[in-house]
Write an enzyme that holds these catalytic residues in place. Structure first.
Site, mmCIF file in Angstrom:
data_model
loop_
_atom_site.group_PDB
_atom_site.id
_atom_site.type_symbol
_atom_site.label_atom_id
_atom_site.label_comp_id
_atom_site.label_asym_id
_atom_site.label_seq_id
_atom_site.Cartn_x
_atom_site.Cartn_y
_atom_site.Cartn_z
ATOM 1 N N LYS A 28 0.836 -1.204 0.000
ATOM 2 C CA LYS A 28 0.000 0.000 0.000
ATOM 3 C C LYS A 28 0.875 1.260 0.000
ATOM 4 O O LYS A 28 2.110 1.167 0.177
ATOM 5 C CB LYS A 28 -0.925 -0.062 1.222
ATOM 6 C CG LYS A 28 -1.879 -1.270 1.199
ATOM 7 C CD LYS A 28 -2.810 -1.287 2.409
ATOM 8 C CE LYS A 28 -3.745 -2.484 2.366
ATOM 9 N NZ LYS A 28 -4.733 -2.443 3.479
ATOM 10 N N TYR A 40 -12.109 -2.701 -3.658
ATOM 11 C CA TYR A 40 -12.706 -2.820 -2.320
ATOM 12 C C TYR A 40 -14.237 -2.781 -2.358
ATOM 13 O O TYR A 40 -14.860 -2.393 -1.373
ATOM 14 C CB TYR A 40 -12.161 -1.725 -1.404
ATOM 15 C CG TYR A 40 -10.775 -2.004 -0.844
ATOM 16 C CD1 TYR A 40 -10.505 -3.189 -0.140
ATOM 17 C CD2 TYR A 40 -9.742 -1.081 -0.976
ATOM 18 C CE1 TYR A 40 -9.241 -3.445 0.402
ATOM 19 C CE2 TYR A 40 -8.470 -1.334 -0.437
ATOM 20 C CZ TYR A 40 -8.235 -2.515 0.251
ATOM 21 O OH TYR A 40 -6.988 -2.759 0.790
ATOM 22 N N PHE A 96 -15.616 3.230 7.214
ATOM 23 C CA PHE A 96 -14.228 3.600 6.921
ATOM 24 C C PHE A 96 -13.920 3.616 5.423
ATOM 25 O O PHE A 96 -12.808 3.956 5.016
ATOM 26 C CB PHE A 96 -13.246 2.666 7.649
ATOM 27 C CG PHE A 96 -13.416 1.197 7.324
ATOM 28 C CD1 PHE A 96 -12.877 0.645 6.163
ATOM 29 C CD2 PHE A 96 -14.133 0.367 8.188
ATOM 30 C CE1 PHE A 96 -13.040 -0.705 5.861
ATOM 31 C CE2 PHE A 96 -14.298 -1.000 7.893
ATOM 32 C CZ PHE A 96 -13.754 -1.525 6.732
ATOM 33 N N THR A 138 -5.806 -7.990 10.226
ATOM 34 C CA THR A 138 -6.158 -6.679 9.668
ATOM 35 C C THR A 138 -5.698 -5.559 10.597
ATOM 36 O O THR A 138 -5.126 -4.567 10.148
ATOM 37 C CB THR A 138 -7.677 -6.606 9.431
ATOM 38 O OG1 THR A 138 -8.048 -7.679 8.567
ATOM 39 C CG2 THR A 138 -8.079 -5.286 8.798
ATOM 40 N N ARG A 173 2.528 -7.226 8.924
ATOM 41 C CA ARG A 173 1.887 -6.150 9.699
ATOM 42 C C ARG A 173 2.409 -6.118 11.130
ATOM 43 O O ARG A 173 2.550 -5.041 11.725
ATOM 44 C CB ARG A 173 0.371 -6.320 9.648
ATOM 45 C CG ARG A 173 -0.214 -5.981 8.258
ATOM 46 C CD ARG A 173 -1.649 -6.453 8.149
ATOM 47 N NE ARG A 173 -2.284 -6.031 6.898
ATOM 48 C CZ ARG A 173 -3.454 -6.494 6.487
ATOM 49 N NH1 ARG A 173 -4.118 -7.390 7.212
ATOM 50 N NH2 ARG A 173 -3.970 -6.075 5.349
ATOM 51 N N ASN A 176 -2.007 -0.151 7.278
ATOM 52 C CA ASN A 176 -1.487 -1.506 7.553
ATOM 53 C C ASN A 176 -0.639 -2.085 6.409
ATOM 54 O O ASN A 176 -0.459 -3.286 6.303
ATOM 55 C CB ASN A 176 -2.606 -2.438 8.031
ATOM 56 C CG ASN A 176 -3.675 -2.707 6.991
ATOM 57 O OD1 ASN A 176 -3.563 -2.252 5.859
ATOM 58 N ND2 ASN A 176 -4.693 -3.457 7.364
ATOM 59 N N HIS A 212 -1.642 -5.547 1.374
ATOM 60 C CA HIS A 212 -2.886 -6.273 1.106
ATOM 61 C C HIS A 212 -2.560 -7.685 0.632
ATOM 62 O O HIS A 212 -1.556 -7.897 -0.051
ATOM 63 C CB HIS A 212 -3.664 -5.554 -0.011
ATOM 64 C CG HIS A 212 -4.780 -6.385 -0.587
ATOM 65 N ND1 HIS A 212 -6.027 -6.447 -0.009
ATOM 66 C CD2 HIS A 212 -4.814 -7.231 -1.657
ATOM 67 C CE1 HIS A 212 -6.785 -7.286 -0.710
ATOM 68 N NE2 HIS A 212 -6.080 -7.781 -1.712
ATOM 69 N N GLU A 229 -9.197 -10.170 -8.192
ATOM 70 C CA GLU A 229 -8.224 -9.091 -7.994
ATOM 71 C C GLU A 229 -7.101 -9.157 -9.038
ATOM 72 O O GLU A 229 -6.672 -8.119 -9.554
ATOM 73 C CB GLU A 229 -7.660 -9.159 -6.565
ATOM 74 C CG GLU A 229 -8.725 -8.803 -5.521
ATOM 75 C CD GLU A 229 -8.316 -9.084 -4.082
ATOM 76 O OE1 GLU A 229 -7.171 -9.533 -3.845
ATOM 77 O OE2 GLU A 229 -9.156 -8.843 -3.193
HETATM 78 P P1 DAT Z 1 -7.724 -7.117 5.135
HETATM 79 O O1 DAT Z 1 -6.923 -6.020 4.503
HETATM 80 O O2 DAT Z 1 -7.017 -7.719 6.306
HETATM 81 O O3 DAT Z 1 -8.211 -8.144 4.145
HETATM 82 P P2 DAT Z 1 -10.436 -6.070 5.077
HETATM 83 O O4 DAT Z 1 -10.540 -6.661 3.728
HETATM 84 O O5 DAT Z 1 -11.509 -6.379 6.076
HETATM 85 O O6 DAT Z 1 -9.035 -6.437 5.770
HETATM 86 O O7 DAT Z 1 -10.354 -4.489 4.983
HETATM 87 C C1 DAT Z 1 -9.597 -3.893 3.956
HETATM 88 C C2 DAT Z 1 -8.829 -2.727 4.523
HETATM 89 O O8 DAT Z 1 -9.740 -1.760 5.042
HETATM 90 C C3 DAT Z 1 -7.931 -3.081 5.724
HETATM 91 O O9 DAT Z 1 -6.687 -3.598 5.323
HETATM 92 C C4 DAT Z 1 -7.808 -1.751 6.390
HETATM 93 C C5 DAT Z 1 -9.189 -1.136 6.188
HETATM 94 N N1 DAT Z 1 -10.047 -1.424 7.343
HETATM 95 C C6 DAT Z 1 -10.645 -2.599 7.647
HETATM 96 N N2 DAT Z 1 -11.345 -2.522 8.779
HETATM 97 C C7 DAT Z 1 -11.177 -1.254 9.215
HETATM 98 C C8 DAT Z 1 -11.639 -0.517 10.340
HETATM 99 N N3 DAT Z 1 -12.439 -1.082 11.261
HETATM 100 N N4 DAT Z 1 -11.254 0.773 10.464
HETATM 101 C C9 DAT Z 1 -10.461 1.359 9.549
HETATM 102 N N5 DAT Z 1 -10.003 0.733 8.452
HETATM 103 C C10 DAT Z 1 -10.350 -0.548 8.283
HETATM 104 MG MG MG Z 2 -9.513 -7.971 2.556
#
Ligand code: DAT
Ligand code: MG
Length: 150
Positions: free
Chosen positions: A11, A51, A59, A93, A104, A114, A117, A128
């Site tokens: 990222k 996304y 968020f 995450t 991470r 974080n 991805h 993707e």
């Molecule tokens: P991951 O990246 O572990 O697959 P995800 O797909 O649920 O997690 O979410 C995508 C991204 O969105 C994640 O890397 C960071 C952001 N994100 C997820 N949950 C969040 C939250 N509660 N607050 C802020 N950002 C969040």
């Molecule tokens: Mg994800």
């Protein structure tokens, strides 16, 4: 050798913090074959597709703004259980829940920054990879494979 594929993306914060070499190196060292890679400054439209599953989350606007704030390094790994092992290498995450030794868990502190991805399922990996690499991946013989696999 196994042909499962996962989409991995460093990222904007990972790129700015000069962690490209370290993060890509972890996947190489683990035994994965890298079959596509490019640096992209993605548009908000592209990131909203990436996304799409999260578009109703509170968020989401902040996530898209962060992801569009600079270039990312997009790449594809191939190998045994690439999706599950990729996720394990990433950590949770929320970096608070990510063990030391994970990407991470070693390099970041907050969920909204974080740094990396990784696809969460084989089906999402396929989607993707098609989204980020419509031109396709690179097929080549990996001379290490006979030493990585039995
Ligand atoms: P991951 O990246 O572990 O697959 P995800 O797909 O649920 O997690 O979410 C995508 C991204 O969105 C994640 O890397 C960071 C952001 N994100 C997820 N949950 C969040 C939250 N509660 N607050 C802020 N950002 C969040
Ligand atoms: Mg994800």
């Amino acid at each position: 050798p196994a042909r499962e594929r996962s989409f991995i993306m460093i990222k904007p914060d990972g790129v700015q913090r000069n962690l490209i070499g370290k993060i890509v190196g972890r996947f190489e060292e683990r035994g994965f074959k890298i079959i596509a890679m490019k640096m992209v400054h993605a548009t908000t439209e592209h990131l909203e597709k990436h996304y799409a599953d999260l578009k109703n989350k509170p968020f989401f606007p902040g996530l898209i703004k962060y992801m569009a704030s600079g270039p990312v390094l997009a790449f594809v790994i191939e190998g045994l259980d690439a999706v599950k092992t990729g996720r394990a290498m990433l950590g949770a995450t929320n970096p608070l829940a990510s063990l030391p030794g994970t990407i991470r868990g070693d390099y970041c502190l907050v969920t909204g920054r974080n740094i990396c991805h990784g696809s969460d399922a084989v089906e999402s990996a396929e989607k993707e990879i098609a989204l980020w690499f419509p031109e396709g991946v690179i097929e080549y013989k990996d001379c290490e494979a006979e030493w990585v696999y039995e």
